[in-house]
Design a protein around this motif. Structure first.
Motif, mmCIF file in Angstrom:
data_model
loop_
_atom_site.group_PDB
_atom_site.id
_atom_site.type_symbol
_atom_site.label_atom_id
_atom_site.label_comp_id
_atom_site.label_asym_id
_atom_site.label_seq_id
_atom_site.Cartn_x
_atom_site.Cartn_y
_atom_site.Cartn_z
ATOM 1 N N UNK A 74 67.290 17.729 64.209
ATOM 2 C CA UNK A 74 68.081 18.138 62.986
ATOM 3 C C UNK A 74 67.314 17.017 61.984
ATOM 4 N N UNK A 75 67.008 15.776 62.458
ATOM 5 C CA UNK A 75 66.459 14.751 61.630
ATOM 6 C C UNK A 75 64.991 15.135 61.212
ATOM 7 N N UNK A 76 64.306 15.666 62.630
ATOM 8 C CA UNK A 76 63.060 16.356 62.197
ATOM 9 C C UNK A 76 62.934 17.076 60.930
ATOM 10 N N UNK A 77 64.048 18.167 61.026
ATOM 11 C CA UNK A 77 64.161 19.115 59.888
ATOM 12 C C UNK A 77 63.883 18.490 58.536
ATOM 13 N N UNK A 78 64.937 17.431 58.352
ATOM 14 C CA UNK A 78 65.180 16.907 57.229
ATOM 15 C C UNK A 78 64.052 16.143 56.693
ATOM 16 N N UNK A 79 63.936 15.086 57.231
ATOM 17 C CA UNK A 79 62.911 14.188 57.174
ATOM 18 C C UNK A 79 62.430 13.517 58.269
ATOM 19 N N UNK A 80 61.069 14.088 58.685
ATOM 20 C CA UNK A 80 60.516 13.558 60.053
ATOM 21 C C UNK A 80 60.106 12.070 60.118
ATOM 22 N N UNK A 81 59.509 11.454 58.979
ATOM 23 C CA UNK A 81 59.284 10.164 58.914
ATOM 24 C C UNK A 81 59.225 9.503 57.474
ATOM 25 N N UNK A 82 59.704 8.623 57.308
ATOM 26 C CA UNK A 82 59.438 7.558 55.849
ATOM 27 C C UNK A 82 59.296 6.154 56.449
ATOM 28 N N UNK A 83 58.622 5.472 55.107
ATOM 29 C CA UNK A 83 58.699 4.107 55.803
ATOM 30 C C UNK A 83 59.753 3.436 55.002
ATOM 31 N N UNK A 84 59.855 1.877 55.223
ATOM 32 C CA UNK A 84 60.886 1.134 54.634
ATOM 33 C C UNK A 84 60.001 -0.171 53.813
#
Length: 459
Positions: A74-84
């Motif tokens: 589910x998270x891969x579908x929404x936002x698979x990656x972002x940085x901090x």
């Protein structure tokens, strides 16, 4: 009560590797694991094994928890990656940080994410140095660890680790660190010494070292609530209270490595709670996601965070981070993992199951090959010796342990040989029937090992 000489014990400790032993590495593998189901895994040929080590002390929910898979998808579908970086975050990372702050003891309310426990402990070293520079204490940089402790494999983390084989030919330690006596009562207590007296001696050793070096040079003491990969070594009675008292007296931070003991392993959410430890810094990983995703966390106190923030504002940035710090998929899996641990009351489950596990473990105490049985919660170690009366280790440490490791596979069991200490750390979802199956297979394995040891003239 006789004990083995510290010289021979140091030689033995020098051979210990946290995740494998050289004998088993030579003789077994590669074993290709193809799938998992609950507490069992299956190889390419379809052979089943009870995973009595949770992989690497880490698969709290076993090897087929669909909710963790669904959370990741589910998270891969929404936002698979972002940085901090650059004042950015993502919803799962922010929610997990808040959850960890709520769970952690005392005023540990601030979280920094990494991808592994080793990176987390490296980050701890940098943060502690950074804080002491900010406070105008540039000499307060040395760390104190223990022999046989395991804190990771990267440069700083391996330096903190007290296992000489991890230093040899790597030019480590590469940071200022001193390793004190391992709190292994079985190996290091003096004749007639009680656990309480052993604790006093270890606390005195710590204080003598601090005074000899100068308290103004000592930054932090790091330790696992229970030494795990170094041989499954619970602390002696009163140990953590005594260590904390010395550290507080000399303004030395207490860093608790909960990478293995966190999230229910000992029958409390954190090992710190079992032993009454109030850390300044706590390090988490492994069971944080049941290792379905790589993730670790450094949780720091309000006081330490205040300095980190103020110094970073003064300098313009906190110039430390990783590409995947607070990875959205990893943190989403961690949130679901913690939800499951809480919903199913797996901490309570461990409390209920631990006496059964420990009773089965201690049933081997009278075996002629067994020198010491130790453990707490769903973690245990059985140390094999050449002479039960004198505690004499085998002439070639790890030979018998390697045989036990290999032979256990034939009985459908995966354990870990820390040279001649056999470690057990089953998933938190383990049942009483699973425990009986684990130790029934181990009993058959140990019978084979006894016959083999006699045939090899090891006894």
């Amino acid at each position: 009560m006789s004990t083995h000489s510290s010289t021979v014990q140091n030689d033995l400790a020098a051979l210990i590797h946290p995740n494998t032993n050289l004998a088993q590495h030579r003789e077994v593998g590669p074993l290709v694991i193809a799938r998992g189901d609950g507490v069992r895994v299956f190889d390419e040929q379809g052979n089943a094994y009870i995973e009595a080590m949770s992989g690497l002390w880490s698969a709290a929910l076993g090897f087929s928890e669909q909710r963790l898979v669904d959370a990741a998808v589910e998270q891969f579908k929404q936002l698979p990656y972002y940085h901090s970086f650059s004042h950015k975050t993502n919803a799962p990372a922010a929610a997990l940080a808040a959850k960890l702050a709520a769970l952690a003891p005392g005023d540990l309310n601030h979280v920094f994410f990494t991808n592994s426990g080793s990176e987390a402990n490296d980050s701890v070293v940098k943060m502690v140095w950074y804080v002491n520079n900010a406070l105008g204490r540039p000499a307060k940089k040395k760390f104190i660890s223990r022999q046989q402790a395991y804190h990771g494999a990267t440069v700083a983390a391996a330096s903190l680790t007290g296992i000489p084989s991890m230093h040899r030919d790597f030019d480590l330690p590469a940071i200022p660190v001193h390793h004190l006596t391992c709190p292994n009562f079985y190996r290091f207590a003096r004749p007639g010494e009680s656990q309480e007296a052993f604790t006093v001696r270890l606390a005195n050793e710590l204080e003598r070292y601090i005074l000899a070096e100068g308290p103004e040079t000592i930054a932090a003491f790091i330790g696992e609530p229970v030494i795990a990969a170094g041989g499954v070594i619970p602390p002696p009675t009163g140990y953590w209270a005594a260590i904390q008292a010395v550290c507080k007296r000399y303004d030395i931070l207490v860093v608790i490595d909960e990478i293995i003991t966190g999230f229910g392993r000992l029958g409390t959410m954190f090992g710190s709670q079992l032993y009454g430890i109030q850390p300044d810094i706590m390090v988490l990983s492994k069971q944080l996601t049941s290792s379905y995703q790589p993730l670790a966390a450094v949780v720091v106190s309000d006081a330490m965070n205040d300095v980190l923030v103020s110094q970073s504002q003064r300098l313009g940035a906190f110039a430390h981070g990783l590409t995947c710090t607070g990875h959205p998929v990893a943190t989403a899996v961690a949130l679901e993992n913690i939800r499951i641990i809480e919903e199913r009351d797996l901490v309570g489950h461990v409390q209920h199951l631990a006496p059964v596990f420990q009773r089965h473990l201690r049933a081997f105490e009278d075996h002629p090959l067994v020198g010491n049985v130790r453990g707490v919660g769903l973690m245990g170690g059985i140390e094999l010796v050449a002479d039960k009366a004198t505690r004499q280790p085998f002439a070639q440490p790890g030979t018998l342990g390697g045989y036990v490791f290999k032979q256990a596979h034939k009985h459908g069991l995966i354990i870990r040989a820390i040279y001649d200490t056999i470690a057990f750390c089953p998933p938190l979802i383990t049942t009483q029937d699973d425990i009986e199956a684990i130790f029934s297979a181990f009993e058959r394995t140990l019978a084979d090992a006894t016959d083999w040891a006699r045939s090899q003239h090891l006894l």
